[in-house]
Design a protein around this motif. Structure first.
Motif, PDB file in Angstrom:
ATOM      1  N   THR A 128       0.837  -1.202   0.000  1.00 25.48           N
ATOM      2  CA  THR A 128       0.000   0.000   0.000  1.00 25.48           C
ATOM      3  C   THR A 128       0.877   1.258   0.000  1.00 25.48           C
ATOM      4  OG1 THR A 128      -1.778  -1.165   1.161  1.00 25.48           O
ATOM      5  CG2 THR A 128      -1.820   1.240   1.246  1.00 25.48           C
ATOM      6  N   SER A 129       1.925   1.270   0.831  1.00 23.12           N
ATOM      7  CA  SER A 129       2.846   2.417   0.878  1.00 23.12           C
ATOM      8  C   SER A 129       3.528   2.626  -0.468  1.00 23.12           C
ATOM      9  CB  SER A 129       3.908   2.192   1.968  1.00 23.12           C
ATOM     10  OG  SER A 129       3.312   2.133   3.247  1.00 23.12           O
ATOM     11  N   ARG A 130       3.910   1.518  -1.098  1.00 25.19           N
ATOM     12  CA  ARG A 130       4.562   1.595  -2.411  1.00 25.19           C
ATOM     13  C   ARG A 130       3.625   2.215  -3.450  1.00 25.19           C
ATOM     14  NH1 ARG A 130       6.153  -4.021  -4.270  1.00 25.19           N
ATOM     15  NH2 ARG A 130       5.763  -4.439  -2.063  1.00 25.19           N
ATOM     16  N   LEU A 131       2.373   1.803  -3.421  1.00 22.42           N
ATOM     17  CA  LEU A 131       1.395   2.317  -4.386  1.00 22.42           C
ATOM     18  C   LEU A 131       1.154   3.821  -4.183  1.00 22.42           C
ATOM     19  CD1 LEU A 131      -1.057  -0.710  -4.416  1.00 22.42           C
ATOM     20  CD2 LEU A 131       0.288   0.105  -6.357  1.00 22.42           C
ATOM     21  N   ILE A 132       1.167   4.254  -2.915  1.00 21.25           N
ATOM     22  CA  ILE A 132       1.036   5.694  -2.640  1.00 21.25           C
ATOM     23  C   ILE A 132       2.248   6.438  -3.201  1.00 21.25           C
ATOM     24  CG2 ILE A 132       1.016   7.443  -0.817  1.00 21.25           C
ATOM     25  CD1 ILE A 132      -0.614   5.475   0.904  1.00 21.25           C
ATOM     26  N   ASP A 133       3.434   5.899  -2.934  1.00 26.28           N
ATOM     27  CA  ASP A 133       4.675   6.544  -3.402  1.00 26.28           C
ATOM     28  C   ASP A 133       4.735   6.644  -4.928  1.00 26.28           C
ATOM     29  OD1 ASP A 133       5.452   6.771  -0.783  1.00 26.28           O
ATOM     30  OD2 ASP A 133       6.791   5.030  -0.813  1.00 26.28           O
ATOM     31  N   LYS A 134       4.162   5.672  -5.613  1.00 31.92           N
ATOM     32  CA  LYS A 134       4.197   5.649  -7.073  1.00 31.92           C
ATOM     33  C   LYS A 134       3.043   6.447  -7.701  1.00 31.92           C
ATOM     34  CE  LYS A 134       6.581   1.171  -7.431  1.00 31.92           C
ATOM     35  NZ  LYS A 134       7.653   1.514  -8.375  1.00 31.92           N
ATOM     36  N   GLY A 135       2.187   7.028  -6.871  1.00 27.63           N
ATOM     37  CA  GLY A 135       1.087   7.834  -7.389  1.00 27.63           C
ATOM     38  C   GLY A 135      -0.136   7.046  -7.809  1.00 27.63           C
ATOM     39  N   HIS A 136      -0.237   5.794  -7.370  1.00 26.18           N
ATOM     40  CA  HIS A 136      -1.379   4.959  -7.739  1.00 26.18           C
ATOM     41  C   HIS A 136      -2.389   4.790  -6.602  1.00 26.18           C
ATOM     42  CE1 HIS A 136       0.188   3.808 -11.646  1.00 26.18           C
ATOM     43  NE2 HIS A 136       1.358   3.523 -11.094  1.00 26.18           N
ATOM     44  N   ALA A 137      -2.118   5.405  -5.458  1.00 30.16           N
ATOM     45  CA  ALA A 137      -3.038   5.293  -4.325  1.00 30.16           C
ATOM     46  C   ALA A 137      -2.971   6.579  -3.514  1.00 30.16           C
ATOM     47  CB  ALA A 137      -2.677   4.077  -3.465  1.00 30.16           C
ATOM     48  N   TYR A 138      -4.009   6.821  -2.702  1.00 32.70           N
ATOM     49  CA  TYR A 138      -4.060   8.030  -1.882  1.00 32.70           C
ATOM     50  C   TYR A 138      -4.779   7.730  -0.575  1.00 32.70           C
ATOM     51  CZ  TYR A 138      -8.822   8.170  -3.785  1.00 32.70           C
ATOM     52  OH  TYR A 138     -10.107   7.850  -4.149  1.00 32.70           O
ATOM     53  N   LYS A 140      -7.282   9.107   2.508  1.00 29.04           N
ATOM     54  CA  LYS A 140      -8.323  10.108   2.788  1.00 29.04           C
ATOM     55  C   LYS A 140      -9.205   9.593   3.928  1.00 29.04           C
ATOM     56  CE  LYS A 140     -11.368  13.225   0.235  1.00 29.04           C
ATOM     57  NZ  LYS A 140     -11.986  13.518  -1.081  1.00 29.04           N
ATOM     58  N   ASP A 141      -9.302  10.370   4.980  1.00 29.02           N
ATOM     59  CA  ASP A 141     -10.150  10.042   6.126  1.00 29.02           C
ATOM     60  C   ASP A 141      -9.848   8.649   6.699  1.00 29.02           C
ATOM     61  OD1 ASP A 141     -11.384  12.473   5.682  1.00 29.02           O
ATOM     62  OD2 ASP A 141     -13.016  11.607   4.498  1.00 29.02           O
ATOM     63  N   GLY A 142      -8.574   8.316   6.784  1.00 29.72           N
ATOM     64  CA  GLY A 142      -8.187   7.023   7.349  1.00 29.72           C
ATOM     65  C   GLY A 142      -8.278   5.865   6.383  1.00 29.72           C
ATOM     66  N   HIS A 143      -8.806   6.098   5.180  1.00 26.90           N
ATOM     67  CA  HIS A 143      -8.882   5.082   4.138  1.00 26.90           C
ATOM     68  C   HIS A 143      -7.732   5.285   3.152  1.00 26.90           C
ATOM     69  CE1 HIS A 143     -13.040   5.372   5.609  1.00 26.90           C
ATOM     70  NE2 HIS A 143     -13.235   4.143   5.147  1.00 26.90           N
ATOM     71  N   VAL A 144      -7.247   4.201   2.609  1.00 31.88           N
ATOM     72  CA  VAL A 144      -6.308   4.288   1.489  1.00 31.88           C
ATOM     73  C   VAL A 144      -6.966   3.605   0.308  1.00 31.88           C
ATOM     74  CG1 VAL A 144      -4.017   3.763   0.609  1.00 31.88           C
ATOM     75  CG2 VAL A 144      -4.326   4.225   3.052  1.00 31.88           C
ATOM     76  N   LEU A 145      -7.014   4.305  -0.828  1.00 34.17           N
ATOM     77  CA  LEU A 145      -7.702   3.781  -2.002  1.00 34.17           C
ATOM     78  C   LEU A 145      -6.769   3.729  -3.197  1.00 34.17           C
ATOM     79  CD1 LEU A 145     -10.018   5.900  -0.498  1.00 34.17           C
ATOM     80  CD2 LEU A 145     -11.384   4.362  -1.915  1.00 34.17           C
ATOM     81  N   PHE A 146      -6.986   2.724  -4.034  1.00 36.19           N
ATOM     82  CA  PHE A 146      -6.273   2.641  -5.309  1.00 36.19           C
ATOM     83  C   PHE A 146      -6.962   3.588  -6.288  1.00 36.19           C
ATOM     84  CE2 PHE A 146      -5.426   1.119  -9.544  1.00 36.19           C
ATOM     85  CZ  PHE A 146      -4.078   0.784  -9.500  1.00 36.19           C
ATOM     86  N   SER A 147      -6.167   4.370  -6.958  1.00 33.22           N
ATOM     87  CA  SER A 147      -6.699   5.325  -7.934  1.00 33.22           C
ATOM     88  C   SER A 147      -6.825   4.631  -9.296  1.00 33.22           C
ATOM     89  CB  SER A 147      -5.776   6.544  -8.037  1.00 33.22           C
ATOM     90  OG  SER A 147      -6.207   7.397  -9.066  1.00 33.22           O
ATOM     91  N   VAL A 148      -8.006   4.206  -9.629  1.00 38.55           N
ATOM     92  CA  VAL A 148      -8.216   3.474 -10.878  1.00 38.55           C
ATOM     93  C   VAL A 148      -7.833   4.292 -12.116  1.00 38.55           C
ATOM     94  CG1 VAL A 148      -9.989   2.426 -12.359  1.00 38.55           C
ATOM     95  CG2 VAL A 148      -9.898   1.850  -9.931  1.00 38.55           C
ATOM     96  N   PRO A 149      -8.137   5.596 -12.191  1.00 38.04           N
ATOM     97  CA  PRO A 149      -7.729   6.367 -13.382  1.00 38.04           C
ATOM     98  C   PRO A 149      -6.217   6.443 -13.580  1.00 38.04           C
ATOM     99  CG  PRO A 149      -9.461   7.525 -12.191  1.00 38.04           C
ATOM    100  CD  PRO A 149      -9.013   6.397 -11.308  1.00 38.04           C
ATOM    101  N   SER A 150      -5.436   6.101 -12.552  1.00 40.71           N
ATOM    102  CA  SER A 150      -3.975   6.155 -12.690  1.00 40.71           C
ATOM    103  C   SER A 150      -3.432   4.999 -13.526  1.00 40.71           C
ATOM    104  CB  SER A 150      -3.310   6.133 -11.306  1.00 40.71           C
ATOM    105  OG  SER A 150      -3.365   4.822 -10.726  1.00 40.71           O
ATOM    106  N   SER A 175     -17.609   9.618   0.385  1.00 36.33           N
ATOM    107  CA  SER A 175     -16.949  10.924   0.430  1.00 36.33           C
ATOM    108  C   SER A 175     -15.429  10.819   0.376  1.00 36.33           C
ATOM    109  CB  SER A 175     -17.357  11.661   1.711  1.00 36.33           C
ATOM    110  OG  SER A 175     -16.967  10.901   2.854  1.00 36.33           O
ATOM    111  N   TYR A 176     -14.891   9.665   0.785  1.00 38.05           N
ATOM    112  CA  TYR A 176     -13.430   9.515   0.794  1.00 38.05           C
ATOM    113  C   TYR A 176     -12.880   9.059  -0.562  1.00 38.05           C
ATOM    114  CZ  TYR A 176     -15.096   4.799   1.977  1.00 38.05           C
ATOM    115  OH  TYR A 176     -15.772   3.618   1.989  1.00 38.05           O
TER     116      TYR A 176
END
Length: 450
Positions: A128-138, A140-150, A175-176
């Motif tokens: 999950t941390s790797r995906l955030i670092d690579k710009g594929h996840a973010y 928000k409000d304690g949730h971490v989500l995969f950014s599908v448009p990425s 909302s997150y």
């Protein structure tokens, strides 16, 4: 030269020649159960299908490593624990044990690796941390989500276009979420829910994440074959691909994707509301010692096609197996599997064609000892004819023995030959009182225990 194995690849939508990453080592991962209740018979179909594939691969390749996971943290498990008042670990341990016992009763061998989700939390946090670092996840409000448009080609496995997925999403998007199609990698846990410390607070992983991490930890970036039921193509397997490829700079998660078709019960979709929901555990109690008959039913249709399941189908399979067991009762093993059966299985696991070849072999085996040996070897590859006590009535030590049944059948045949029909009828009645029913056919008399 190794025989050619062809498999239908859900990703390419066509049959392909199978070429493993390493010539003498095949890697295979199949999605396993979420352990909070008894497994229904539909859950058993992928187990039996991929067990057969592993048996075939082990026949053809020097080494096969097979993994099937256990999901032991999930919202359904949490709900079951809250309803029952039992600890989560007690529920998951109980139903894992029952699941594995039930699948073993269907002659499905244990996988080489049986990873549990709760054993891979650190790996899931790291991915999950790797995906955030690579710009594929973010976050928000304690949730971490995969950014599908990425991910430019998200949806390649299921054939779904991003705009169609968004159009089909619920009107009220959480909302997150930045985008309606985004999916959860990590979510917060309340005080009464299980959770683990993470950079985003105390929480637990999303369902899709565990398989990506288990594959990475046990096999590396890419495996040969990933399997599961048709219902897992979207969103589960689609999301596995997204996580893994984006975490690994585009490397494929699996080179071949295989999915088995749905199961119906007497022509209808299995559902508790229709009253046709049946568990493997119930069937094994109803047909004690006859797991092979259930297995044969599940393999009767091609794995990619729907299979219609019924109790009469189990009884028909049992009668067929009764005959095969009698034909091979003196065979000790050591035979070669005929090429006709191997060819059928190497053609994308064409079990209907292989079963037809088995039946032809059984017909030949009536008068041919070599065919009996081949029948035993071929059936063993199928996971059949592996029991030593097939004809013994489960739990009944006073049941009439197979030896006595055969003796009475021989006596009846002699009585009919000498036109002593009253004695022949008497023997039939004696056996029926012992729940043994005779079936007269062109190949002689066979019997079945009710």
């Amino acid at each position: 030269m190794r025989p050619s194995l062809r498999l239908y690849n859900t990703l390419s939508k066509q049959k392909e020649d199978f070429k493993p990453i390493k010539p003498d080592h095949v890697t295979l991962y199949v999605c396993g159960p979420t352990v909070y209740d008894f497994a229904h018979v539909g859950n058993a179909r992928p187990v039996v299908v991929f067990d057969l594939l592993v048996r075939l691969l082990r026949h053809d390749y020097k080494r096969v490593t097979y993994a099937r996971n256990i999901t032991d943290i999930d919202d359904k498990i949490i709900e079951a624990a809250q309803k029952s008042g039992q600890p989560i670990s007690e529920i998951t341990e109980k139903y894992t044990r029952i699941y594995e016992e039930d699948m073993t009763a269907l002659n499905a061998r244990m996988p080489d690796i049986r990873p549990k989700a709760t054993e891979y939390i650190d790996q899931m946090i790291a991915m999950t941390s790797r995906l955030i670092d690579k710009g594929h996840a973010y976050e928000k409000d304690g949730h971490v989500l995969f950014s599908v448009p990425s991910m430019a080609d998200y949806g390649a496995l299921s054939g779904r276009k991003l705009e169609d997925m968004i159009a089909g999403a619920r009107v009220d998007v959480a909302s997150y979420k930045n985008d309606a199609a985004d999916f959860i990698l990590w979510k917060p846990s309340t005080d009464n829910q299980p959770g683990w410390d993470s950079p985003w607070g105390r929480g637990r992983p999303g369902w899709h994440l565990e398989c990506s991490c288990m594959i990475e930890e046990n096999f590396g970036k890419t495996i040969d074959i990933h399997g599961g039921g048709l219902d897992l193509i979207f969103p589960h397997h689609e999301n596995e691909i997204a996580q893994s490829r984006c975490a690994h700079d585009g490397a494929p998660l699996a080179n071949y994707w295989m999915h088995n078709g749905y199961l119906t019960v007497e022509g209808e979709k299995m559902s508790k509301s229709l009253g046709n929901f049946v568990t493997v555990h119930e069937l094994l109690e109803e047909f004690p010692g006859k797991g092979e008959a259930i297995r044969m039913c599940l393999l009767s249709a091609h794995y990619r096609q729907p299979v219609d399941f019924s109790r009469e189908g189990i009884r028909q399979a049992q009668r067929q197996l009764d005959r095969w067991y009698r034909l091979t009762k003196d065979v000790k093993g050591g035979g070669e599997v005929p090429e006709s059966i191997l060819d059928a299985l190497r053609d994308d696991l064409n079990t209907p064609r292989a079963i037809a070849a088995l039946n032809a072999l059984a017909k030949k085996a009536v008068t041919d000892d070599a065919a009996k040996i081949s029948l035993k070897a071929a059936a063993n590859l199928f996971g059949l004819l592996e029991q030593d006590d097939w004809f013994r009535a489960a739990g009944d030590d006073n049941a009439i023995s197979e030896e006595m049944i055969e003796k009475l059948i021989d006596e009846r045949a002699e009585a009919k030959k000498n036109k002593k029909f009253a004695r022949a009828d008497e023997i039939r009645n004696i056996l029926e009182k012992q729940n043994i029913f005779l079936l007269d056919g062109s190949d002689g008399t066979t019997w079945e225990r009710k």
